[in-house]
Design a protein around this motif. Structure first.
Motif, mmCIF file in Angstrom:
data_model
loop_
_atom_site.group_PDB
_atom_site.id
_atom_site.type_symbol
_atom_site.label_atom_id
_atom_site.label_comp_id
_atom_site.label_asym_id
_atom_site.label_seq_id
_atom_site.Cartn_x
_atom_site.Cartn_y
_atom_site.Cartn_z
ATOM 1 N N GLY A 47 0.802 -1.215 0.000
ATOM 2 C CA GLY A 47 0.000 0.000 0.000
ATOM 3 C C GLY A 47 0.831 1.259 0.000
ATOM 4 O O GLY A 47 0.427 2.289 -0.549
ATOM 5 N N ASP A 48 2.042 1.192 0.601
ATOM 6 C CA ASP A 48 2.892 2.376 0.613
ATOM 7 C C ASP A 48 3.387 2.730 -0.780
ATOM 8 O O ASP A 48 3.614 3.910 -1.091
ATOM 9 C CB ASP A 48 4.074 2.158 1.568
ATOM 10 N N LEU A 49 3.549 1.707 -1.648
ATOM 11 C CA LEU A 49 3.916 1.983 -3.039
ATOM 12 C C LEU A 49 2.708 2.471 -3.831
ATOM 13 O O LEU A 49 2.818 3.371 -4.677
ATOM 14 C CB LEU A 49 4.503 0.723 -3.690
ATOM 15 N N LEU A 50 1.545 1.890 -3.535
ATOM 16 C CA LEU A 50 0.330 2.257 -4.270
ATOM 17 C C LEU A 50 -0.036 3.724 -4.066
ATOM 18 O O LEU A 50 -0.391 4.422 -5.017
ATOM 19 C CB LEU A 50 -0.810 1.330 -3.843
ATOM 20 N N VAL A 51 0.064 4.199 -2.821
ATOM 21 C CA VAL A 51 -0.358 5.577 -2.552
ATOM 22 C C VAL A 51 0.585 6.590 -3.186
ATOM 23 O O VAL A 51 0.211 7.741 -3.395
ATOM 24 C CB VAL A 51 -0.480 5.835 -1.037
ATOM 25 N N ARG A 52 1.814 6.183 -3.479
ATOM 26 C CA ARG A 52 2.715 7.106 -4.171
ATOM 27 C C ARG A 52 2.168 7.492 -5.532
ATOM 28 O O ARG A 52 2.348 8.625 -5.987
ATOM 29 C CB ARG A 52 4.101 6.465 -4.334
ATOM 30 N N TYR A 53 1.528 6.531 -6.206
ATOM 31 C CA TYR A 53 0.935 6.819 -7.509
ATOM 32 C C TYR A 53 -0.317 7.675 -7.371
ATOM 33 O O TYR A 53 -0.647 8.452 -8.271
ATOM 34 C CB TYR A 53 0.589 5.512 -8.234
ATOM 35 N N LEU A 54 -1.024 7.516 -6.247
ATOM 36 C CA LEU A 54 -2.254 8.281 -6.051
ATOM 37 C C LEU A 54 -1.954 9.751 -5.777
ATOM 38 O O LEU A 54 -2.703 10.633 -6.191
ATOM 39 C CB LEU A 54 -3.066 7.674 -4.897
ATOM 40 N N LYS A 55 -0.849 10.018 -5.079
ATOM 41 C CA LYS A 55 -0.473 11.400 -4.793
ATOM 42 C C LYS A 55 -0.051 12.095 -6.085
ATOM 43 O O LYS A 55 0.875 11.665 -6.756
ATOM 44 C CB LYS A 55 0.662 11.440 -3.765
ATOM 45 N N GLY A 56 -0.764 13.157 -6.414
ATOM 46 C CA GLY A 56 -0.462 13.885 -7.638
ATOM 47 C C GLY A 56 -1.126 13.324 -8.880
ATOM 48 O O GLY A 56 -0.909 13.845 -9.989
ATOM 49 N N LEU A 57 -1.938 12.263 -8.723
ATOM 50 C CA LEU A 57 -2.596 11.654 -9.875
ATOM 51 C C LEU A 57 -3.625 12.597 -10.492
ATOM 52 O O LEU A 57 -4.372 13.267 -9.782
ATOM 53 C CB LEU A 57 -3.285 10.354 -9.444
ATOM 54 N N VAL A 58 -3.661 12.649 -11.805
ATOM 55 C CA VAL A 58 -4.688 13.382 -12.548
ATOM 56 C C VAL A 58 -5.476 12.351 -13.350
ATOM 57 O O VAL A 58 -4.900 11.603 -14.151
ATOM 58 C CB VAL A 58 -4.076 14.440 -13.487
ATOM 59 N N TYR A 59 -6.781 12.300 -13.139
ATOM 60 C CA TYR A 59 -7.601 11.276 -13.782
ATOM 61 C C TYR A 59 -8.900 11.898 -14.268
ATOM 62 O O TYR A 59 -9.546 12.659 -13.548
ATOM 63 C CB TYR A 59 -7.902 10.142 -12.792
ATOM 64 N N ASN A 60 -9.280 11.573 -15.488
ATOM 65 C CA ASN A 60 -10.548 12.024 -16.057
ATOM 66 C C ASN A 60 -11.570 10.905 -15.915
ATOM 67 O O ASN A 60 -11.501 9.892 -16.618
ATOM 68 C CB ASN A 60 -10.380 12.405 -17.533
ATOM 69 N N GLY A 61 -12.493 11.085 -14.994
ATOM 70 C CA GLY A 61 -13.478 10.058 -14.721
ATOM 71 C C GLY A 61 -14.878 10.497 -15.068
ATOM 72 O O GLY A 61 -15.096 11.486 -15.777
ATOM 73 N N VAL A 62 -15.833 9.759 -14.528
ATOM 74 C CA VAL A 62 -17.234 10.071 -14.798
ATOM 75 C C VAL A 62 -17.601 11.441 -14.220
ATOM 76 O O VAL A 62 -18.374 12.190 -14.816
ATOM 77 C CB VAL A 62 -18.140 8.967 -14.204
ATOM 78 N N ILE A 63 -17.039 11.785 -13.065
ATOM 79 C CA ILE A 63 -17.371 13.076 -12.462
ATOM 80 C C ILE A 63 -16.455 14.186 -12.955
ATOM 81 O O ILE A 63 -16.434 15.280 -12.397
ATOM 82 C CB ILE A 63 -17.324 13.010 -10.920
ATOM 83 N N GLY A 64 -15.694 13.909 -14.022
ATOM 84 C CA GLY A 64 -14.863 14.948 -14.620
ATOM 85 C C GLY A 64 -13.402 14.793 -14.249
ATOM 86 O O GLY A 64 -12.954 13.732 -13.801
ATOM 87 N N LYS A 65 -12.669 15.866 -14.412
ATOM 88 C CA LYS A 65 -11.232 15.839 -14.146
ATOM 89 C C LYS A 65 -10.977 15.896 -12.646
ATOM 90 O O LYS A 65 -11.459 16.782 -11.959
ATOM 91 C CB LYS A 65 -10.540 17.015 -14.840
ATOM 92 N N MET A 66 -10.212 14.923 -12.166
ATOM 93 C CA MET A 66 -9.884 14.850 -10.743
ATOM 94 C C MET A 66 -8.373 14.927 -10.575
ATOM 95 O O MET A 66 -7.629 14.257 -11.290
ATOM 96 C CB MET A 66 -10.403 13.539 -10.138
ATOM 97 N N THR A 67 -7.944 15.741 -9.634
ATOM 98 C CA THR A 67 -6.532 15.843 -9.280
ATOM 99 C C THR A 67 -6.392 15.540 -7.797
ATOM 100 O O THR A 67 -7.123 16.092 -6.975
ATOM 101 C CB THR A 67 -5.987 17.247 -9.577
ATOM 102 N N PHE A 68 -5.465 14.667 -7.473
ATOM 103 C CA PHE A 68 -5.259 14.286 -6.073
ATOM 104 C C PHE A 68 -3.985 14.952 -5.560
ATOM 105 O O PHE A 68 -2.931 14.853 -6.181
ATOM 106 C CB PHE A 68 -5.161 12.767 -5.938
#
Length: 762
Positions: free
Chosen positions: A410-431
């Motif tokens: 999980g510590d490796l997984l959250v590194r990808y989530l931090k700063g992630l930009v994703y275009n989803g159903v609710i629009g553009k999301m930035t973490f």
């Protein structure tokens, strides 16, 4: 489902070499029947493996755990939509040959969270096993879940949907490095990555939602509002956000009230009506209490013009989108015209169009066992974020697999989530680095007359003006009816002036004592004049606290700052005076103890200064911690709907106990030192004087302080007692200390008795 990766490796690494050796042996022995049998077996093996490679999921199945509620009291719960949306996303990913091409995604549900009751007892081992019993020992439960997550190829968690549960689950998952994405948990405290290092969310924080609600209020031109919340920690932090953001918008939160189970739901509404407040905001997660409040509002005629209601997404969902819990309470209430905020689906988004098409298809199946929650018409705030959460995990896992990283870390997984930009159903999301979602996807909605939710792009558009209440276009005009104003009890002006004047005289007299010390410095050398100076200055500062104790709305504008400063004005001078007395007597004690043992006294001014200042530094640390973590707040308590009282209150009695407990400890130390020095000659011995001062302080703290706390709503009595207590400590202690010294100078003894010799300090 194809053979899992770990079994494929075992087949390729063990069975294939073994078969090859057997073929060589058989061929060398010219045993043709056996040879052809093994050839057929090998061909079958390669055919099986090649078939596995041709299918989606040849490398195995990745499981994500969904934590939520599908039924409540035997009825379908709309949060089941979230599970259906997650399953829908998994199916879409499994049909996509490019995203996680070698793996299948499976959603493993844990249902009926509400049956657990106390969220703090939530057990880790129940996340994956719906048949397991509730485990109170979260540590052992965590070990079982950690093991079970690995055994079932489970890599992460989606959910839960309540901030209290999110907090509990996140704390339990953290030691096992399990990533968690919640579709709805908005508590801003969850942004603390020290406590919740693996928690992320596909929703906005409570501060972001608060800001969006107030931006609607600001756009409408309303300049004041009232707030209804429940008693959860989320609501408490949100209430502070409402107040601070409102100040930034040049608006005023007139009053906030907490409604909870068993409270008088009509009382805050009557107060709002008396205050001529017409814009009412609600925030929280306690659907039942809010529903009962709505019933009382209907009785009082406050659900229609000229009152405006603006709800948070959670409250709106519970009241008129999914009223499973409160259906029997609000069955005859119309919420037409009410406003609320929620995440918005941008239908021009390709993913949104695909999702809505698939969602309509599973609704048409009308199979609520397979697709829970689809019988509800409106999509909830949790549905679409759950769909996007599965896709976010799938994208991150694809990148981890491509980089040959361990997907169970999980510590490796959250590194990808931090700063992630994703275009989803609710629009553009930035973490961001706290794994909080940023974006502009939260929109305003209103309930139309037929009960459906309608989004408004422009809050002043004609449709809102026509369907919603006329106040939307007219703005807030202030007083609308002739309700009598609220009468707030303040400190009597006469009482305040009396104590201020009396205290001022005492301060002037105390300055006279200060000059007395300066003019008789040499005579008082044996009495430690430097400490006497500190004591007088500390008591003068303490007396000046009377000026602030009486300040309230009757004299100046009220605010939390008046409450926050009061402990500082009392605490630091009090501790300074007591520590000066302590240091003064400890010095005498040490000197005479060393003289008795024929040692050379080794105590200088630096030592004494440190001995005096260390207790003050400790007091400052206590005050800073109290001010930062749980500061005093100005509270308005209503005795009736038209009469109220303002007073300072704290949400944490722990700090109040530490604050007074520390001072009691200093008093006890002073009594001990006085006892140890009781046999020293009278010229240096002040044991009796210190005993009197400590006793005086003790009486004030034990008798007067509890009365003030109990009678805090009796404003005049509380102020008078507080002022008397300060005077008893600040001025009477000055008299106890200085009157004997004045007599010593102006009426010295004829001779010193021969019996006044150095004796043991013990």
């Amino acid at each position: 489902m194809c053979i899992r990766d770990r079994y494929q490796r075992r087949v390729r690494g063990v069975f294939l070499p073994t078969l090859t050796k057997l073929l060589i042996i058989c061929s060398s022995q010219k045993n043709m029947n056996t040879f052809f049998s093994f050839v057929i077996l090998v061909l079958f093996f390669f055919l099986f493996v090649s078939t596995c490679h041709a299918q989606k999921g040849k490398a195995g199945t990745i499981r994500l755990n969904w934590i939520g509620t599908m039924t409540t009291n035997g009825r379908p719960d709309i949060r089941g939509q979230s599970y259906s949306a997650a399953k829908l996303a998994a199916e879409a990913i499994n049909q996509n040959l490019t995203l996680l091409s070698d793996y299948l995604i499976e959603i493993v549900p844990f249902d009926d969270l509400r049956s657990l009751g106390n969220a703090s007892k939530f057990a880790l081992d129940t996340v994956l096993d719906t048949n397991s019993s509730l485990c109170v020992n979260t540590t052992s439960g965590g070990r079982r879940l950690s093991s079970r997550l690995r055994q079932n190829d489970s890599v992460a968690v989606i959910g839960p949907f309540f901030s209290a549960l999110c907090s509990s689950v996140a704390k339990i998952l953290a030691p096992f490095r399990v990533s968690q994405l919640s579709p709805t948990c908005a508590d801003s405290n969850l942004s603390d990555k020290t406590t919740y290092p693996y928690f992320g969310r596909v929703t906005y924080t409570s501060k972001q939602e608060t800001n969006r609600m107030l931006s609607i209020v600001k756009t409408m031109g309303w300049d004041r509002f009232v707030l209804l919340t429940d008693g959860t920690e989320l609501s408490k932090s949100a209430a502070k956000s409402f107040a601070s953001i409102a100040a930034d918008y040049d608006m005023k939160m007139i009053r906030s009230f907490v409604v909870s189970d068993g409270s008088d739901y009509a009382f805050p509404l009557r107060v709002f009506r008396a205050l001529n407040a017409r814009v009412i905001l609600t925030y929280g997660t306690d659907a039942v209490s809010m529903a009962k409040t709505m019933v009382e509002a209907q009785k009082l005629g406050m659900l229609e013009y000229p009152y405006v209601w603006l709800h948070s997404s959670s409250i709106a969902t519970s009241l008129f989108i999914d009223n499973t819990l409160v259906r029997d309470i609000v069955y005859n209430i119309s919420f037409a015209g009410h406003l609320y905020v929620a995440n918005y689906i941008y239908t021009d988004n390709a993913q949104a169009q695909a999702f809505l098409k698939k969602w309509q298809s599973i609704k048409d199946e009308n199979d609520t066992q397979k697709w829970p929650g689809t019988q509800f018409n409106d999509l909830t705030v949790a549905t679409v974020p759950s769909y996007d959460a599965v896709f976010i995990y799938a994208n991150i896992l694809s990148r981890m697999i491509a980089n040959k990283e361990n997907i169970y870390r999980g510590d490796l997984l959250v590194r990808y989530l931090k700063g992630l930009v994703y275009n989803g159903v609710i629009g553009k999301m930035t973490f961001d680095q706290n794994m909080d979602m940023k974006g502009d996807n939260m929109a305003g909605f209103y309930v139309s007359p037929n009960g459906t939710s309608v989004r408004f792009a422009d809050i002043r558009n004609e449709e809102v003006k026509r369907i919603a209440y006329p106040i939307y276009s007219n703005g807030f005009q202030g007083d609308i009816d002739d309700s009598p104003p609220i009468t707030v009890s303040y400190v009597s002006n006469g009482l305040y002036v009396f104590f201020v004047a009396f205290t001022s005289v005492l301060i002037v007299f105390s300055f006279g004592l200060l000059f007395f010390v300066f003019f008789n410095w040499e005579t008082l050398r044996s009495q430690s004049p430097i400490f006497l100076t500190w004591i007088v200055m500390s008591n003068i500062s303490l007396l000046s606290a009377v000026y602030v104790m009486g300040l309230d709305g009757g004299v100046t504008s009220t605010g939390d700052h008046l409450c926050i400063i009061r402990p500082w004005l009392f605490g630091i001078p009090f501790v300074m005076a007591i520590s000066s007395l302590l240091a003064k007597n400890i010095r005498i004690w040490i000197i005479f103890l060393q003289v008795q043992t024929l040692d050379v006294p080794n105590i200088n001014a630096i030592h004494m200064t440190l001995l005096t200042l260390v207790p003050v530094v400790i007091e400052v640390v206590i005050l800073i911690t109290w001010t930062v973590l749980s500061p005093l707040e100005m509270i308005m308590e209503f005795q009736t709907e038209f009469t109220a009282t303002e007073y300072c209150s704290t949400t944490s009695p722990v700090f109040l106990s530490i604050y007074f407990g520390y001072k009691a400890l200093l008093l006890a130390a002073g009594v001990l030192v006085a006892y140890k020095t009781k046999n020293i000659i009278s010229k240096f011995n002040e044991a009796r004087i210190i005993g009197y001062t400590m006793y005086n302080c003790f009486v004030v703290m034990v008798i007067i302080v509890p009365i003030i706390i109990i009678q805090r709503t009796q404003i005049n009595l509380a102020f008078a007692l507080a002022s008397i207590g300060i005077i008893l400590i600040g001025f009477v202690n000055n008299l106890i200390i200085f009157v004997p010294k004045i007599f010593m100078i102006f009426k010295p003894p004829a001779s010193i008795s021969s019996s006044n010799k150095v004796t043991s300090p013990n």
